[in-house]
Design a protein around this motif. Structure first.
Motif, short mmCIF file in Angstrom:
data_model
loop_
_atom_site.label_atom_id
_atom_site.label_comp_id
_atom_site.label_asym_id
_atom_site.label_seq_id
_atom_site.Cartn_x
_atom_site.Cartn_y
_atom_site.Cartn_z
N PRO B 68 -19.37 12.50 122.69
CA PRO B 68 -19.35 12.20 121.26
C PRO B 68 -20.29 13.14 120.51
O PRO B 68 -21.24 13.68 121.10
N ILE B 69 -20.02 13.31 119.24
CA ILE B 69 -20.78 14.27 118.41
C ILE B 69 -22.28 14.04 118.54
O ILE B 69 -23.06 14.99 118.67
N SER B 70 -22.67 12.79 118.51
CA SER B 70 -24.09 12.46 118.48
C SER B 70 -24.82 12.85 119.76
O SER B 70 -26.04 12.93 119.78
N LYS B 71 -24.09 13.12 120.84
CA LYS B 71 -24.74 13.45 122.10
C LYS B 71 -24.60 14.93 122.47
O LYS B 71 -24.86 15.32 123.60
N ARG B 72 -24.17 15.76 121.52
CA ARG B 72 -23.87 17.15 121.85
C ARG B 72 -25.04 18.11 121.67
O ARG B 72 -24.99 19.25 122.10
N ASP B 73 -26.06 17.68 120.93
CA ASP B 73 -27.19 18.57 120.63
C ASP B 73 -26.77 19.75 119.75
O ASP B 73 -27.30 20.85 119.90
N VAL B 74 -25.76 19.54 118.91
CA VAL B 74 -25.38 20.59 117.96
C VAL B 74 -25.64 20.08 116.55
O VAL B 74 -25.50 18.90 116.28
N GLY B 75 -26.06 20.98 115.67
CA GLY B 75 -26.27 20.61 114.27
C GLY B 75 -25.23 21.32 113.42
O GLY B 75 -24.91 22.48 113.69
N ILE B 76 -24.69 20.63 112.45
CA ILE B 76 -23.59 21.20 111.68
C ILE B 76 -23.91 21.23 110.19
O ILE B 76 -24.35 20.23 109.62
N VAL B 77 -23.68 22.39 109.59
CA VAL B 77 -23.81 22.50 108.13
C VAL B 77 -22.44 22.90 107.58
O VAL B 77 -21.88 23.92 107.98
N PHE B 78 -21.92 22.09 106.69
CA PHE B 78 -20.58 22.34 106.16
C PHE B 78 -20.63 23.27 104.95
O PHE B 78 -21.64 23.40 104.29
N GLN B 79 -19.45 23.84 104.69
CA GLN B 79 -19.26 24.77 103.59
C GLN B 79 -19.76 24.21 102.25
O GLN B 79 -20.43 24.87 101.50
N ASP B 80 -19.42 22.95 101.97
CA ASP B 80 -19.76 22.36 100.68
C ASP B 80 -21.05 21.54 100.77
O ASP B 80 -21.31 20.69 99.93
N SER B 81 -21.83 21.80 101.79
CA SER B 81 -23.13 21.17 102.06
C SER B 81 -23.03 19.71 102.51
O SER B 81 -23.77 19.26 103.33
N ALA B 82 -22.06 18.97 101.95
CA ALA B 82 -21.84 17.57 102.34
C ALA B 82 -23.13 16.74 102.30
O ALA B 82 -23.36 15.89 103.15
N VAL B 83 -23.95 17.02 101.29
CA VAL B 83 -25.15 16.19 101.09
C VAL B 83 -24.68 14.86 100.49
O VAL B 83 -23.83 14.84 99.60
N PHE B 84 -25.21 13.75 101.00
CA PHE B 84 -24.74 12.44 100.55
C PHE B 84 -25.15 12.21 99.09
O PHE B 84 -26.35 12.14 98.79
N PRO B 85 -24.18 12.07 98.20
CA PRO B 85 -24.50 12.04 96.76
C PRO B 85 -25.21 10.78 96.29
O PRO B 85 -25.83 10.79 95.24
N HIS B 86 -25.11 9.70 97.07
CA HIS B 86 -25.71 8.44 96.62
C HIS B 86 -27.11 8.24 97.18
O HIS B 86 -27.70 7.18 97.02
N MET B 87 -27.64 9.27 97.86
CA MET B 87 -28.98 9.17 98.44
C MET B 87 -29.88 10.25 97.85
O MET B 87 -29.39 11.32 97.48
N THR B 88 -31.18 10.01 97.83
CA THR B 88 -32.11 11.06 97.41
C THR B 88 -32.21 12.09 98.53
O THR B 88 -31.72 11.87 99.65
N VAL B 89 -32.86 13.21 98.22
CA VAL B 89 -33.03 14.25 99.23
C VAL B 89 -33.80 13.67 100.43
O VAL B 89 -33.43 13.90 101.59
N ARG B 90 -34.83 12.88 100.15
CA ARG B 90 -35.61 12.28 101.25
C ARG B 90 -34.73 11.38 102.11
O ARG B 90 -34.79 11.45 103.34
N GLN B 91 -33.88 10.59 101.48
CA GLN B 91 -32.99 9.70 102.26
C GLN B 91 -31.98 10.52 103.07
O GLN B 91 -31.65 10.15 104.19
N ASN B 92 -31.52 11.63 102.49
CA ASN B 92 -30.62 12.51 103.24
C ASN B 92 -31.30 13.04 104.49
O ASN B 92 -30.72 13.06 105.57
#
Lengths: 267, 348
Positions: B68-92
């Motif tokens: 599963p993704i959570s056990k792969r030890d890979v970090g992913i950054v998407f093209q559109d950043s996919a920062v969660f819009p309903h959370m602050t930067v700290r919460q992200n």
């Protein structure tokens, strides 16, 4: 709004649209114009009216809350997953909207009567669902749950899949992704569907009157006052009930709109 | 080290075909390809968002193909950043950390460290809708780094940024790489590969068509598509018409010194082209007269497109171009040094 010069096209459309608004609003205004303040006051203090309105709100709210637990996961599945028979499932969801509500009442009656599995299970706990608030909640929810499912599905569809994928890649379980990303971002549409289901449920008469004449909910009470005493007795009850409905509707709508800003999408 | 072994995937009408990649620890690997080449499908397969039909993916020797993704030890950054819009930067930033058994104090310490590392300390209380594209991408990178991934996967991280912000994020990525972070970066922009990559691969139509260091790929593009995609001019097909003589694009014959296969591709580098002031030197066998068909002006250079039977791109310094008398006539004499030609025999 339409610029300095209003075109003939706009004039015609404003006129036709205005007629539609008038068609909706004038019967409601008519009720209040034909109801004196004294009648309104006395009806508001009528114990039977108070009890029926309170019962209507409570049963509709309970039904909406209970069926939310089933409708929201279904809406999420419809928004996110592809599966065989998805179109059939969507059509089934809309079925209660198109069938006559008296027929829906007959169907519910057959579903919860003592000789059915549900009726027998209820009987085991000493309950008879016919003539019971639970039966009324079933009837209300049957005709109104499509509004919640469809609205929640539309809400989940507006949540970018990328955000859910990003949350998964950050080590969150699918359940955590649902509760921390999908649900908060679709919340406005879900609440909107919740308001519609609640409102549609408490205004239901046709299906409810077949399942349970008693205990009496407000739409049944209005019907009873009308058939027993006439229009002048039914009108003040209608006026009070409409007022309560409007207050709830406007209040919940206000909350829904307020929720919009924090959930604005940035990406 | 990340090893992608014979990965195949059918996705709607698209096929990912027998992909093999090797990304050494500490490498900055750029996967370059046009839209629709299959980069994102490969990216999501490595990330674990899509299951491959066949093949395997190994990270530091561990098979992660079905993990599963959570056990792969890979970090992913998407093209559109996919920062969660309903959370602050700290919460992200704390989102990934909340899955781990850390105290609030530890989470805050890690967040402060990450924010400092990517230059977003002053933004921690802000909501994403008040951030610029570059700031959002920094938040997305920091959020992913919180997992301490063995490899950072970047899907077109610069595509939606303007020039200045692109430069800022490029510098940040270089800094992360210098600090030892292994990175796989997907892009359609060859300049990103040139600026960032220590190793690169080019992908087209679901296949890897060339791999190597940027210097290797730029100096010897495997085929005409690669050359064109990498912005490399003067890349032509040729056939041998006599001993030590080739015909380029069935139009221009040139004497060459070395023995070469009967046909292939030839790259004519700038250093092999000379512009002559007059035609007295026409004694040379490799002298050609050409008409200037276009001039592209850059701040300190000029690019001339000269038709000698084939369109030849010549880069000149602005001073040299202005001082060239024959250029004002609209025609030039050109000679080649064929010993500097690069011949590409394998049509990869």
């Amino acid at each position: 709004m339409f610029g300095k010069k209003i075109s003939l096209f706009n004039l015609i459309f404003i006129f036709l649209g205005g007629l539609a608004i008038l068609f909706i609003i004038s019967p409601i205004i008519g009720i209040y114009l034909h109801t004196s303040a004294t009648d309104l006051y006395e009806t508001s203090n009528d114990r039977e009216v108070q009890a029926s309105i309170g019962r209507t709100l409570l049963i509709s709210l309970s039904g909406t809350l209970f069926f939310s637990l089933l409708a929201i996961p279904l809406a999420y599945m419809l928004a996110r997953k592809s599966f065989t028979g998805k179109r059939l499932v969507s059509a089934i969801i809309d079925l209660p909207v198109i069938i006559p509500h008296s027929a829906a009442g007959i169907a519910i009656l057959g579903f919860i009567s003592r000789d059915t599995v549900i009726g027998q299970i209820a009987g085991y706990f000493g309950l008879n669902l016919i003539g019971n608030p639970i039966g009324i909640a079933f009837a209300m929810s049957f005709v109104s749950v499509p509004f919640l499912i469809n609205s929640a599905r539309d809400g989940f569809q507006t949540v970018p899949v990328r955000l859910e994928k990003a949350a998964l890649t950050l080590g969150a379980s699918p359940l955590r992704v649902f509760f921390t990303i999908s649900l908060p971002l679709a919340w406005r549409s879900i609440l909107s569907g919740f308001v519609l289901m609640f409102g549609r449920g408490m205004s239901e008469f046709g299906a409810v009157v077949i399942v349970a004449y008693h205990p009496m909910i407000a739409p049944v009470l209005i019907w009873e006052r009308f058939t027993s005493f006439g229009l002048s007795y039914a009108r003040p009850v209608s006026a009070v009930f409409i007022l309560i409905c409007l207050l709830f509707f406007i209040g919940l709508r206000y909350i829904t709109i307020e929720k919009k800003k924090p959930h604005a999408q940035s990406s | 080290m990340l090893r992608v072994l014979n990965i195949s995937k059918k996705y709607d009408e698209f096929f990912l075909q027998e992909i093999n990649l090797e990304i050494p620890k500490g490498a900055y690997f750029v996967l370059l390809g046009p839209s629709g080449a299959g980069k994102t499908i490969l990216f999501e397969t490595i990330a674990g968002l899509i299951d491959p039909n066949s093949g395997s993916i190994l990270l530091d020797g561990r098979d992660i193909t079905t993990l599963p993704i959570s056990k792969r030890d890979v970090g992913i950054v998407f093209q559109d950043s996919a920062v969660f819009p309903h959370m602050t930067v700290r919460q992200n930033l704390s989102y990934a950390l909340k899955s781990k058994k850390l105290t609030k104090k530890e989470i805050n310490r890690i967040i402060e460290g990450l924010a400092k590392k990517v230059g977003i300390s002053r933004l921690l209380h802000r909501k994403p809708n008040s951030l610029s594209g570059g700031e959002l991408q920094r938040v997305a990178i920091a959020r992913t780094l919180a997992l301490k991934p063995k490899i950072l996967l970047l899907d077109e991280p610069l595509v939606s940024l303007d020039v200045q912000l692109k430069q800022e994020i490029r510098d940040l990525l270089r800094k992360l790489h210098k600090n030892g972070q292994t990175i796989l970066h997907i892009t359609h922009d060859y300049r990103e590969a040139f600026y960032l990559a220590t190793k690169m691969a080019i992908m087209d139509k679901g296949k890897i068509i060339q791999q190597g260091t940027p210097a290797e790929v730029f100096s010897k593009p495997g085929n005409r598509f690669i050359a064109s995609f990498m912005g490399i001019n003067n890349y032509f097909c040729y056939k041998s018409i006599a001993k030590n003589e080739i015909l380029i694009e069935n139009a221009v014959s040139v004497k060459v010194n070395n023995s070469i296969p009967l046909q292939g591709n030839v790259l004519i580098p700038q250093e092999s082209i000379s512009i002559l002031e007059n035609k007295n030197k026409k004694a040379s066998a490799s002298l050609f007269e050409g008409k200037v068909t276009d001039i592209i002006e850059y701040p300190d250079q000029m690019e001339l497109i000269i038709n000698i039977g084939i369109p030849l791109h010549i880069i000149l310094s602005r001073e040299k171009a202005i001082s060239n008398k024959s250029l004002s006539n609209g025609s030039l004499f050109i000679s080649f040094d064929p010993s500097k030609f690069v011949f590409v025999y394998d049509n990869l």
